[in-house]
Scaffold this motif. Structure first.
Motif, PDB file in Angstrom:
ATOM      1  N   THR A 124       8.825  48.598  41.003  1.00 16.69           N
ATOM      2  CA  THR A 124       7.392  48.287  41.054  1.00 16.69           C
ATOM      3  C   THR A 124       7.152  46.871  41.555  1.00 16.69           C
ATOM      4  OG1 THR A 124       6.893  49.818  39.241  1.00 16.69           O
ATOM      5  CG2 THR A 124       5.279  48.070  39.676  1.00 16.69           C
ATOM      6  N   HIS A 125       7.993  45.944  41.128  1.00 17.54           N
ATOM      7  CA  HIS A 125       7.814  44.527  41.482  1.00 17.54           C
ATOM      8  C   HIS A 125       8.715  44.095  42.641  1.00 17.54           C
ATOM      9  CE1 HIS A 125       5.249  43.689  37.996  1.00 17.54           C
ATOM     10  NE2 HIS A 125       6.055  44.480  37.304  1.00 17.54           N
ATOM     11  N   GLN A 126       9.351  45.076  43.293  1.00 19.02           N
ATOM     12  CA  GLN A 126      10.206  44.816  44.458  1.00 19.02           C
ATOM     13  C   GLN A 126      11.297  43.788  44.142  1.00 19.02           C
ATOM     14  OE1 GLN A 126       7.217  43.756  47.443  1.00 19.02           O
ATOM     15  NE2 GLN A 126       7.118  45.887  48.138  1.00 19.02           N
ATOM     16  N   LEU A 127      11.994  44.036  43.048  1.00 18.05           N
ATOM     17  CA  LEU A 127      13.052  43.132  42.597  1.00 18.05           C
ATOM     18  C   LEU A 127      14.440  43.773  42.646  1.00 18.05           C
ATOM     19  CD1 LEU A 127      11.239  41.709  39.424  1.00 18.05           C
ATOM     20  CD2 LEU A 127      11.724  40.426  41.527  1.00 18.05           C
ATOM     21  N   GLU A 128      14.540  44.991  43.197  1.00 20.95           N
ATOM     22  CA  GLU A 128      15.814  45.730  43.145  1.00 20.95           C
ATOM     23  C   GLU A 128      16.975  44.954  43.768  1.00 20.95           C
ATOM     24  OE1 GLU A 128      13.041  49.097  44.745  1.00 20.95           O
ATOM     25  OE2 GLU A 128      12.917  46.898  44.628  1.00 20.95           O
ATOM     26  N   ASP A 129      16.709  44.235  44.849  1.00 15.97           N
ATOM     27  CA  ASP A 129      17.791  43.545  45.553  1.00 15.97           C
ATOM     28  C   ASP A 129      18.326  42.334  44.780  1.00 15.97           C
ATOM     29  OD1 ASP A 129      17.541  45.358  47.592  1.00 15.97           O
ATOM     30  OD2 ASP A 129      16.293  44.056  48.845  1.00 15.97           O
ATOM     31  N   HIS A 130      17.619  41.940  43.733  1.00 14.92           N
ATOM     32  CA  HIS A 130      18.024  40.754  42.975  1.00 14.92           C
ATOM     33  C   HIS A 130      18.812  41.084  41.703  1.00 14.92           C
ATOM     34  CE1 HIS A 130      15.570  38.083  45.446  1.00 14.92           C
ATOM     35  NE2 HIS A 130      14.588  38.967  45.359  1.00 14.92           N
ATOM     36  N   VAL A 131      18.886  42.368  41.346  1.00 17.92           N
ATOM     37  CA  VAL A 131      19.483  42.757  40.062  1.00 17.92           C
ATOM     38  C   VAL A 131      20.632  43.732  40.300  1.00 17.92           C
ATOM     39  CG1 VAL A 131      19.067  43.796  37.797  1.00 17.92           C
ATOM     40  CG2 VAL A 131      17.295  42.394  38.882  1.00 17.92           C
ATOM     41  N   VAL A 132      21.756  43.486  39.609  1.00 18.87           N
ATOM     42  CA  VAL A 132      22.943  44.335  39.742  1.00 18.87           C
ATOM     43  C   VAL A 132      23.379  44.803  38.358  1.00 18.87           C
ATOM     44  CG1 VAL A 132      25.327  44.479  40.554  1.00 18.87           C
ATOM     45  CG2 VAL A 132      23.683  43.016  41.768  1.00 18.87           C
ATOM     46  N   PHE A 133      23.471  46.122  38.199  1.00 22.05           N
ATOM     47  CA  PHE A 133      23.986  46.698  36.947  1.00 22.05           C
ATOM     48  C   PHE A 133      25.475  46.995  37.156  1.00 22.05           C
ATOM     49  CE2 PHE A 133      19.452  47.617  36.928  1.00 22.05           C
ATOM     50  CZ  PHE A 133      19.092  47.275  35.622  1.00 22.05           C
ATOM     51  N   ILE A 134      26.326  46.223  36.492  1.00 24.65           N
ATOM     52  CA  ILE A 134      27.769  46.356  36.733  1.00 24.65           C
ATOM     53  C   ILE A 134      28.411  47.384  35.810  1.00 24.65           C
ATOM     54  CG2 ILE A 134      28.021  44.060  37.713  1.00 24.65           C
ATOM     55  CD1 ILE A 134      28.998  43.028  35.071  1.00 24.65           C
ATOM     56  N   GLY A 135      27.638  47.943  34.889  1.00 26.90           N
ATOM     57  CA  GLY A 135      28.144  49.052  34.090  1.00 26.90           C
ATOM     58  C   GLY A 135      28.891  48.628  32.843  1.00 26.90           C
ATOM     59  N   ASP A 136      29.475  49.630  32.208  1.00 24.78           N
ATOM     60  CA  ASP A 136      30.141  49.455  30.922  1.00 24.78           C
ATOM     61  C   ASP A 136      31.585  49.043  31.143  1.00 24.78           C
ATOM     62  OD1 ASP A 136      30.457  49.400  28.235  1.00 24.78           O
ATOM     63  OD2 ASP A 136      30.454  51.574  27.951  1.00 24.78           O
ATOM     64  N   ILE A 137      31.810  47.779  31.509  1.00 22.18           N
ATOM     65  CA  ILE A 137      33.164  47.300  31.783  1.00 22.18           C
ATOM     66  C   ILE A 137      33.684  46.499  30.598  1.00 22.18           C
ATOM     67  CG2 ILE A 137      32.730  47.236  34.260  1.00 22.18           C
ATOM     68  CD1 ILE A 137      32.619  44.197  34.064  1.00 22.18           C
ATOM     69  N   ALA A 138      35.001  46.521  30.414  1.00 22.93           N
ATOM     70  CA  ALA A 138      35.618  45.827  29.285  1.00 22.93           C
ATOM     71  C   ALA A 138      35.813  44.339  29.586  1.00 22.93           C
ATOM     72  CB  ALA A 138      36.964  46.462  28.945  1.00 22.93           C
ATOM     73  N   ASN A 139      36.201  44.035  30.825  1.00 29.14           N
ATOM     74  CA  ASN A 139      36.516  42.656  31.189  1.00 29.14           C
ATOM     75  C   ASN A 139      35.354  42.047  31.958  1.00 29.14           C
ATOM     76  OD1 ASN A 139      37.623  40.231  31.947  1.00 29.14           O
ATOM     77  ND2 ASN A 139      39.485  41.088  32.817  1.00 29.14           N
ATOM     78  N   VAL A 140      34.453  41.409  31.218  1.00 31.44           N
ATOM     79  CA  VAL A 140      33.264  40.823  31.825  1.00 31.44           C
ATOM     80  C   VAL A 140      33.431  39.315  32.024  1.00 31.44           C
ATOM     81  CG1 VAL A 140      32.051  40.269  29.675  1.00 31.44           C
ATOM     82  CG2 VAL A 140      30.729  40.915  31.698  1.00 31.44           C
ATOM     83  N   PHE A 141      34.606  38.797  31.686  1.00 33.71           N
ATOM     84  CA  PHE A 141      34.758  37.350  31.596  1.00 33.71           C
ATOM     85  C   PHE A 141      34.816  36.652  32.960  1.00 33.71           C
ATOM     86  CE2 PHE A 141      36.807  39.111  27.710  1.00 33.71           C
ATOM     87  CZ  PHE A 141      35.755  38.797  26.869  1.00 33.71           C
ATOM     88  N   GLN A 142      35.251  37.355  34.011  1.00 32.06           N
ATOM     89  CA  GLN A 142      35.186  36.722  35.328  1.00 32.06           C
ATOM     90  C   GLN A 142      33.741  36.607  35.800  1.00 32.06           C
ATOM     91  OE1 GLN A 142      36.671  37.995  39.580  1.00 32.06           O
ATOM     92  NE2 GLN A 142      38.397  37.192  38.414  1.00 32.06           N
ATOM     93  N   TYR A 143      32.912  37.577  35.448  1.00 34.54           N
ATOM     94  CA  TYR A 143      31.487  37.476  35.746  1.00 34.54           C
ATOM     95  C   TYR A 143      30.874  36.283  35.001  1.00 34.54           C
ATOM     96  CZ  TYR A 143      31.483  42.056  38.005  1.00 34.54           C
ATOM     97  OH  TYR A 143      31.711  43.106  38.855  1.00 34.54           O
ATOM     98  N   LEU A 144      31.307  36.096  33.763  1.00 30.04           N
ATOM     99  CA  LEU A 144      30.807  34.958  32.986  1.00 30.04           C
ATOM    100  C   LEU A 144      31.287  33.649  33.588  1.00 30.04           C
ATOM    101  CD1 LEU A 144      29.367  33.795  30.494  1.00 30.04           C
ATOM    102  CD2 LEU A 144      31.488  34.135  29.209  1.00 30.04           C
ATOM    103  N   GLU A 145      32.537  33.610  34.007  1.00 32.51           N
ATOM    104  CA  GLU A 145      33.111  32.373  34.549  1.00 32.51           C
ATOM    105  C   GLU A 145      32.404  31.926  35.827  1.00 32.51           C
ATOM    106  OE1 GLU A 145      35.831  29.749  36.745  1.00 32.51           O
ATOM    107  OE2 GLU A 145      35.414  31.822  37.312  1.00 32.51           O
ATOM    108  N   THR A 146      31.943  32.897  36.641  1.00 33.84           N
ATOM    109  CA  THR A 146      31.275  32.549  37.900  1.00 33.84           C
ATOM    110  C   THR A 146      29.757  32.469  37.760  1.00 33.84           C
ATOM    111  OG1 THR A 146      31.331  34.888  38.533  1.00 33.84           O
ATOM    112  CG2 THR A 146      33.108  33.492  39.347  1.00 33.84           C
ATOM    113  N   ALA A 147      29.223  32.812  36.590  1.00 37.06           N
ATOM    114  CA  ALA A 147      27.775  32.757  36.380  1.00 37.06           C
ATOM    115  C   ALA A 147      27.296  31.312  36.218  1.00 37.06           C
ATOM    116  CB  ALA A 147      27.395  33.574  35.145  1.00 37.06           C
ATOM    117  N   ASP A 148      26.049  31.060  36.624  1.00 42.47           N
ATOM    118  CA  ASP A 148      25.441  29.742  36.438  1.00 42.47           C
ATOM    119  C   ASP A 148      24.755  29.622  35.085  1.00 42.47           C
ATOM    120  OD1 ASP A 148      25.980  28.521  39.048  1.00 42.47           O
ATOM    121  OD2 ASP A 148      24.689  30.114  39.817  1.00 42.47           O
ATOM    122  N   VAL A 149      24.311  30.756  34.548  1.00 37.60           N
ATOM    123  CA  VAL A 149      23.608  30.724  33.264  1.00 37.60           C
ATOM    124  C   VAL A 149      23.766  32.074  32.570  1.00 37.60           C
ATOM    125  CG1 VAL A 149      21.427  31.385  34.352  1.00 37.60           C
ATOM    126  CG2 VAL A 149      21.388  30.268  32.115  1.00 37.60           C
TER     127      VAL A 149
END
Length: 343
Positions: free
Chosen positions: A266-291
């Motif tokens: 509705t708000h044309q935000l699809e390209d900005h959001v990624v659902f990475i699913g039910d993964i066990a090892n999320v820590f590399q995503y955390l390590e590269t995240a800014d916030v």
């Protein structure tokens, strides 16, 4: 004399040798008769242990044949063979834990049960050592260590079979809060090697790298109500209006995901959001995240974000005013990150 068993994997990719020795000494009782069962035989590791510890055959020594022989206990003679556990199975525990459960089901029929009844038995490594303790050991009390934060789908096979006297030790305050909220027997312990273990685990998965000039945000996919979804959409719209390139990553599953996706469309935000699913090892995503942004404690990695020194926005401590002005903490952090990254 009290009999105590340690079960562990000296080649656990998430734990250094020093870390494992620390855990052993943390639980070691000098007045107990102590036994050790490794996943695979490791002569270099065994050389560093107390000589008074009894070393048992590794878990990987499985029964290859059995035949009747009246000269042996219970009238049976067993032959054993070593089946070393492959490295990819060890790594899979942190990335794809279902594979490890299936592998244990495959080998467990050949793994003999312990013939000693222990007063206390402790798995210092998760994965196969914890399954061995659960299924093959008789003990008055069983203790399971989770040295690195695990989510519900990974911990469930152990958690769901705890006896009244058993309990879990976790070095993650996030995991402790989640298990405690479910009235489980869990204790937190401060682990000086936790930061090291997070880095070892996050290197086991090649997660997709974010664009270096793009603001990267990470959250658990646990927006539970309309208020949470509205807050998320409002914060995303703010970034778009500020001409801030961003990707907002959500880990885990959520029954409200369809509603969230409809709002994004509705708000044309699809390209900005990624659902990475039910993964066990999320820590590399955390390590590269800014916030890291958190709404609920369920599936939280708040403690891990602190450990990796990430900026955190806890939406339970933030609020929008009656004019729908964004939380001050959110705006301050975003502006600071934009300045550093020169977005």
């Amino acid at each position: 004399m009290k009999k105590v068993l340690f079960v562990m994997d000296s080649l656990d990719p998430g734990l250094s040798i020093e870390h494992q020795l620390h855990l052993i000494h943390r639980q070691l009782d000098p007045d107990a008769d102590t036994y050790l069962k490794l996943l695979n035989y490791d002569s270099l590791f065994l050389q560093q242990l107390n000589k008074h510890i009894h070393i048992l055959l590794p878990i990987s020594h499985i029964i290859s044949s059995a035949r009747k022989d009246t000269h042996f206990p219970r009238g049976w003679r067993f032959s054993m063979k070593s089946r070393p556990v492959p490295l990819h199975i060890r790594k899979a525990y942190y990335n794809y834990p279902t594979i490890v459960r299936l592998y244990w089901q495959y080998i467990s029929r050949g793994v003999p049960k312990s013939h000693i009844h222990y007063d206390e038995a402790i798995s210092l490594s998760a994965g196969i050592p914890s399954f061995y303790l659960r299924d093959k050991v008789k003990a008055e009390k069983k203790i399971y260590y989770f040295p690195v934060r695990q989510f519900q789908q990974v911990a469930a096979p152990i958690v769901e079979q705890l006896s009244q006297q058993d309990f879990i030790y976790t070095a993650s305050k996030s995991m402790y809060r989640e298990l405690k909220a479910n009235n489980l027997q869990v204790k937190y312990y401060a682990d000086p090697y936790y930061h090291e273990s997070l880095y070892r685990v996050l290197q086991l998965l090649d997660a997709k790298r974010y664009h270096p000039r793009c603001l990267s945000i990470l959250s658990a996919n646990n927006l539970q109500n309309k208020k949470h979804i509205e807050e998320f959409i409002r914060m995303s719209i703010y970034l778009v209006k500020q001409n801030t390139p961003f990707r907002w990553y959500f880990y885990g599953d959520n029954q409200n995901e369809t509603i969230i996706r409809e709002e994004l469309k509705t708000h044309q935000l699809e390209d900005h959001v990624v659902f990475i699913g039910d993964i066990a090892n999320v820590f590399q995503y955390l390590e590269t995240a800014d916030v890291y942004v958190e709404w609920e404690k369920h599936s939280s990695i708040y403690f891990e974000a602190i450990t990796l020194q990430k900026p955190i926005i806890d939406m339970k401590n933030e609020s929008f005013d009656h004019n729908h002005i964004l939380p001050k903490g959110w705006c301050n952090i975003v502006q600071a990150i934009k300045s550093i990254k020169k977005i």
